[in-house]
Each structure stands twice: as structure tokens, then as C-alpha cells.
Design a protein around this motif. Structure first.
Motif, PDB file in Angstrom:
ATOM      1  N   LEU A 129       0.794  -1.216   0.000  1.00 41.07           N
ATOM      2  CA  LEU A 129       0.000   0.000   0.000  1.00 41.07           C
ATOM      3  C   LEU A 129       0.830   1.271   0.000  1.00 41.07           C
ATOM      4  O   LEU A 129       0.349   2.326  -0.418  1.00 41.07           O
ATOM      5  CB  LEU A 129      -0.946   0.001   1.209  1.00 41.07           C
ATOM      6  CG  LEU A 129      -1.944  -1.173   1.275  1.00 41.07           C
ATOM      7  CD1 LEU A 129      -2.790  -1.069   2.539  1.00 41.07           C
ATOM      8  CD2 LEU A 129      -2.838  -1.199   0.034  1.00 41.07           C
ATOM      9  N   TYR A 130       2.054   1.193   0.487  1.00 40.27           N
ATOM     10  CA  TYR A 130       2.889   2.397   0.563  1.00 40.27           C
ATOM     11  C   TYR A 130       4.351   1.980   0.692  1.00 40.27           C
ATOM     12  O   TYR A 130       4.661   0.801   0.898  1.00 40.27           O
ATOM     13  CB  TYR A 130       2.478   3.256   1.762  1.00 40.27           C
ATOM     14  CG  TYR A 130       2.736   2.603   3.097  1.00 40.27           C
ATOM     15  CD1 TYR A 130       3.884   2.892   3.834  1.00 40.27           C
ATOM     16  CD2 TYR A 130       1.829   1.677   3.631  1.00 40.27           C
ATOM     17  CE1 TYR A 130       4.123   2.291   5.052  1.00 40.27           C
ATOM     18  CE2 TYR A 130       2.067   1.064   4.840  1.00 40.27           C
ATOM     19  CZ  TYR A 130       3.216   1.376   5.549  1.00 40.27           C
ATOM     20  OH  TYR A 130       3.456   0.769   6.746  1.00 40.27           O
ATOM     21  N   ASN A 131       5.231   2.955   0.573  1.00 39.81           N
ATOM     22  CA  ASN A 131       6.668   2.738   0.747  1.00 39.81           C
ATOM     23  C   ASN A 131       7.090   3.249   2.116  1.00 39.81           C
ATOM     24  O   ASN A 131       6.754   4.380   2.500  1.00 39.81           O
ATOM     25  CB  ASN A 131       7.465   3.441  -0.346  1.00 39.81           C
ATOM     26  CG  ASN A 131       7.174   2.866  -1.714  1.00 39.81           C
ATOM     27  OD1 ASN A 131       6.735   1.730  -1.848  1.00 39.81           O
ATOM     28  ND2 ASN A 131       7.402   3.670  -2.746  1.00 39.81           N
ATOM     29  N   HIS A 132       7.819   2.422   2.831  1.00 40.25           N
ATOM     30  CA  HIS A 132       8.250   2.780   4.178  1.00 40.25           C
ATOM     31  C   HIS A 132       9.728   3.166   4.171  1.00 40.25           C
ATOM     32  O   HIS A 132      10.581   2.416   3.698  1.00 40.25           O
ATOM     33  CB  HIS A 132       8.041   1.611   5.145  1.00 40.25           C
ATOM     34  CG  HIS A 132       8.545   1.877   6.529  1.00 40.25           C
ATOM     35  ND1 HIS A 132       7.929   2.754   7.389  1.00 40.25           N
ATOM     36  CD2 HIS A 132       9.629   1.378   7.198  1.00 40.25           C
ATOM     37  CE1 HIS A 132       8.596   2.797   8.529  1.00 40.25           C
ATOM     38  NE2 HIS A 132       9.625   1.968   8.433  1.00 40.25           N
ATOM     39  N   GLU A 133      10.027   4.359   4.689  1.00 43.42           N
ATOM     40  CA  GLU A 133      11.400   4.840   4.779  1.00 43.42           C
ATOM     41  C   GLU A 133      11.956   4.540   6.169  1.00 43.42           C
ATOM     42  O   GLU A 133      11.282   4.782   7.185  1.00 43.42           O
ATOM     43  CB  GLU A 133      11.461   6.357   4.513  1.00 43.42           C
ATOM     44  CG  GLU A 133      10.914   6.773   3.161  1.00 43.42           C
ATOM     45  CD  GLU A 133      11.823   6.331   2.019  1.00 43.42           C
ATOM     46  OE1 GLU A 133      13.030   6.101   2.284  1.00 43.42           O
ATOM     47  OE2 GLU A 133      11.333   6.240   0.881  1.00 43.42           O
ATOM     48  N   ASP A 134      13.157   4.028   6.203  1.00 45.21           N
ATOM     49  CA  ASP A 134      13.760   3.649   7.480  1.00 45.21           C
ATOM     50  C   ASP A 134      15.230   4.057   7.476  1.00 45.21           C
ATOM     51  O   ASP A 134      15.915   3.932   6.460  1.00 45.21           O
ATOM     52  CB  ASP A 134      13.645   2.138   7.695  1.00 45.21           C
ATOM     53  CG  ASP A 134      13.882   1.753   9.147  1.00 45.21           C
ATOM     54  OD1 ASP A 134      13.933   2.658   9.993  1.00 45.21           O
ATOM     55  OD2 ASP A 134      14.022   0.550   9.421  1.00 45.21           O
ATOM     56  N   ILE A 135      15.705   4.570   8.615  1.00 46.92           N
ATOM     57  CA  ILE A 135      17.109   4.965   8.766  1.00 46.92           C
ATOM     58  C   ILE A 135      17.704   4.212   9.953  1.00 46.92           C
ATOM     59  O   ILE A 135      17.153   4.252  11.060  1.00 46.92           O
ATOM     60  CB  ILE A 135      17.267   6.481   8.966  1.00 46.92           C
ATOM     61  CG1 ILE A 135      16.786   7.235   7.724  1.00 46.92           C
ATOM     62  CG2 ILE A 135      18.720   6.830   9.272  1.00 46.92           C
ATOM     63  CD1 ILE A 135      16.878   8.740   7.844  1.00 46.92           C
ATOM     64  N   ILE A 136      18.791   3.523   9.698  1.00 46.65           N
ATOM     65  CA  ILE A 136      19.500   2.783  10.750  1.00 46.65           C
ATOM     66  C   ILE A 136      20.932   3.276  10.801  1.00 46.65           C
ATOM     67  O   ILE A 136      21.595   3.388   9.760  1.00 46.65           O
ATOM     68  CB  ILE A 136      19.478   1.264  10.482  1.00 46.65           C
ATOM     69  CG1 ILE A 136      18.049   0.740  10.417  1.00 46.65           C
ATOM     70  CG2 ILE A 136      20.256   0.515  11.555  1.00 46.65           C
ATOM     71  CD1 ILE A 136      17.521   0.609   9.018  1.00 46.65           C
ATOM     72  N   GLU A 137      21.422   3.576  11.999  1.00 44.14           N
ATOM     73  CA  GLU A 137      22.793   4.052  12.175  1.00 44.14           C
ATOM     74  C   GLU A 137      23.540   3.169  13.164  1.00 44.14           C
ATOM     75  O   GLU A 137      22.970   2.727  14.164  1.00 44.14           O
ATOM     76  CB  GLU A 137      22.812   5.506  12.654  1.00 44.14           C
ATOM     77  CG  GLU A 137      22.351   6.508  11.614  1.00 44.14           C
ATOM     78  CD  GLU A 137      22.627   7.935  12.040  1.00 44.14           C
ATOM     79  OE1 GLU A 137      23.028   8.140  13.211  1.00 44.14           O
ATOM     80  OE2 GLU A 137      22.471   8.840  11.205  1.00 44.14           O
ATOM     81  N   LYS A 138      24.806   2.942  12.858  1.00 39.02           N
ATOM     82  CA  LYS A 138      25.675   2.176  13.743  1.00 39.02           C
ATOM     83  C   LYS A 138      27.036   2.850  13.822  1.00 39.02           C
ATOM     84  O   LYS A 138      27.463   3.506  12.874  1.00 39.02           O
ATOM     85  CB  LYS A 138      25.817   0.736  13.242  1.00 39.02           C
ATOM     86  CG  LYS A 138      24.488  -0.005  13.195  1.00 39.02           C
ATOM     87  CD  LYS A 138      24.660  -1.465  12.861  1.00 39.02           C
ATOM     88  CE  LYS A 138      23.306  -2.159  12.899  1.00 39.02           C
ATOM     89  NZ  LYS A 138      23.409  -3.622  12.683  1.00 39.02           N
ATOM     90  N   ARG A 139      27.703   2.667  14.952  1.00 42.91           N
ATOM     91  CA  ARG A 139      28.998   3.308  15.174  1.00 42.91           C
ATOM     92  C   ARG A 139      30.080   2.273  15.450  1.00 42.91           C
ATOM     93  O   ARG A 139      29.827   1.243  16.075  1.00 42.91           O
ATOM     94  CB  ARG A 139      28.913   4.306  16.334  1.00 42.91           C
ATOM     95  CG  ARG A 139      28.122   5.568  15.997  1.00 42.91           C
ATOM     96  CD  ARG A 139      27.990   6.473  17.210  1.00 42.91           C
ATOM     97  NE  ARG A 139      27.396   7.755  16.859  1.00 42.91           N
ATOM     98  CZ  ARG A 139      26.099   7.957  16.695  1.00 42.91           C
ATOM     99  NH1 ARG A 139      25.256   6.938  16.886  1.00 42.91           N
ATOM    100  NH2 ARG A 139      25.633   9.153  16.372  1.00 42.91           N
TER     101      ARG A 139
END
Length: 215
Positions: A129-139
Motif C-alpha cells: 500500500l505504501y513505501n516505508h522509509e527507514d534509517i538505521i545508524e551504527k557506530r
């Protein structure tokens, strides 16, 4: 060499895996003048969902507060905008738009490369039904040393190996001594039985001697 170490760590200490993807921490110590593989993995929870991702790497030296953008991979394009890292960074991650491994390889490390590296996944999940934006950060906290420091486990393993070799050699010597004594004892017993049998024949008057019956 670091590539094989990293892959070994993936196999031995895999945790938090979905559909064959394993999220593990990167190694954190590198040797000056050599290359190093910075690991960064972000697994999808649902493999059947199509997705695309862009991976960016940022670097902050130990004595500074601000991050600098040093690398970006947007399949199939790889960019290294920072002049210090230009020509030194190679993409070693997923060769596909659906990126889950965002590893990079940095060559010719110097002491100035010590610091904090930040890996950022910008992932788009293509749902029905839609596009999901996701941001993942690691150090990753990287320390560049003049020479490789041997881990305690490696030192202990080497010591145990030498101890085991010595113990096995001593055990082999004891086994050989025991076998030698046992064989010698059996040989002496056989010789004693032969001597006793011969003596018995000489002393027994009922025995034939050279075909002549004694009376």
C-alpha cells in the motif's frame, strides 16, 4: 586477512539474524600501514519484502566533535567525497540495491584514522500500500596501533598447545618404558621356564637320554 577474520566472526558469533542475515559488531583495532575492513550490517526482518538502500559512512577523529562524510554507496555508484579518504576506501558490501551488508575497506591506515566511524542505512521498503522509509545508524570506535596486539585468548591457546605437546611426549616416553619393561619381563620369564625345563629333563631318571632307557 581481515576479510577472512570478519567472515569467521560472522559464522561463529552470529546474533540477531533474519533469513540468513547476521548482525555482528565490527572489529575495532587496526594496524598502521595496513588495510582494515569496517563492518556494518543491517538485516531486514522480512526477506520477502523488496527494498533498496543507500549506505553512507561518516568519520569523526578522536579529538574532534563533528563528523565528515567520507563515503556513499548507492548501487551501483560508489563515491568518496572526503579528500583524506579519496582513493583509500573500497566498497565491500552487498552488490545489489537491497543492501544489508554495508562494509567498507580502508587501505594505508595512519594514526590519524583513529576515531569514530558512523554507518547509516537509508532503506526504502516497497510495501503493497505504501513505501516505508527507514534509517538505521551504527557506530564503530576504531583504534589504529603501531603493531598488532595479541589477544589474551590467543596467548593462552598457544601456551596450552605447548603444554599439551610436552604432556604427550612425556606420556609417549612412559608408554615406551612400560612396554619395554613388560617385554623384558616376559622374555626373562620365558628364559627362566626354558632353563627350568632343561634342568628338569637332566634330573629326571625316567627320561630317555640319546635313545637309551635308563634303569
Amino acid at each position: 586477512m581481515f576479510i577472512f577474520i570478519f567472515l569467521s566472526v560472522l559464522n561463529l558469533y552470529a546474533s540477531g539474524c533474519w533469513g540468513g542475515c547476521a548482525e555482528v559488531d565490527s572489529l575495532t583495532e587496526a594496524v598502521e600501514g595496513e588495510g582494515f575492513l569496517l563492518g556494518c550490517i543491517s538485516c531486514k526482518r522480512r526477506e520477502e519484502v523488496k527494498a533498496e538502500a543507500v549506505v553512507d559512512w561518516f568519520f569523526r577523529p578522536s579529538a574532534q566533535e563533528n563528523y565528515s562524510h567520507i563515503f556513499q554507496y548507492d548501487h551501483p555508484t560508489a563515491l568518496s567525497p572526503h579528500p583524506v579518504f579519496a582513493g583509500r576506501v573500497e566498497w565491500r558490501g552487498t552488490l545489489d540495491p537491497d543492501i544489508q551488508i554495508g562494509a567498507i575497506f580502508i587501505s594505508n591506515l595512519t594514526a590519524n584514522d583513529s576515531g569514530t566511524y558512523r554507518c547509516r542505512f537509508q532503506r526504502t521498503l516497497f510495501l503493497n500500500l505504501y513505501n516505508h522509509e527507514d534509517i538505521i545508524e551504527k557506530r564503530v570506535e576504531l583504534q589504529v596501533v603501531a603493531e598488532a596486539q595479541r589477544e589474551l585468548t590467543a596467548v593462552v591457546a598457544e601456551i596450552l598447545m605447548y603444554v599439551l605437546i610436552v604432556v604427550l611426549q612425556l606420556w609417549l616416553i612412559l608408554v615406551l618404558m612400560y612396554c619395554y619393561k613388560k617385554i623384558s619381563a616376559e622374555q626373562e620369564a620365558r628364559e627362566a621356564r626354558k632353563a627350568l625345563k632343561a634342568q628338569t629333563k637332566l634330573l629326571d631318571p625316567d627320561e630317555d637320554c640319546d635313545g637309551i632307557q635308563t634303569e
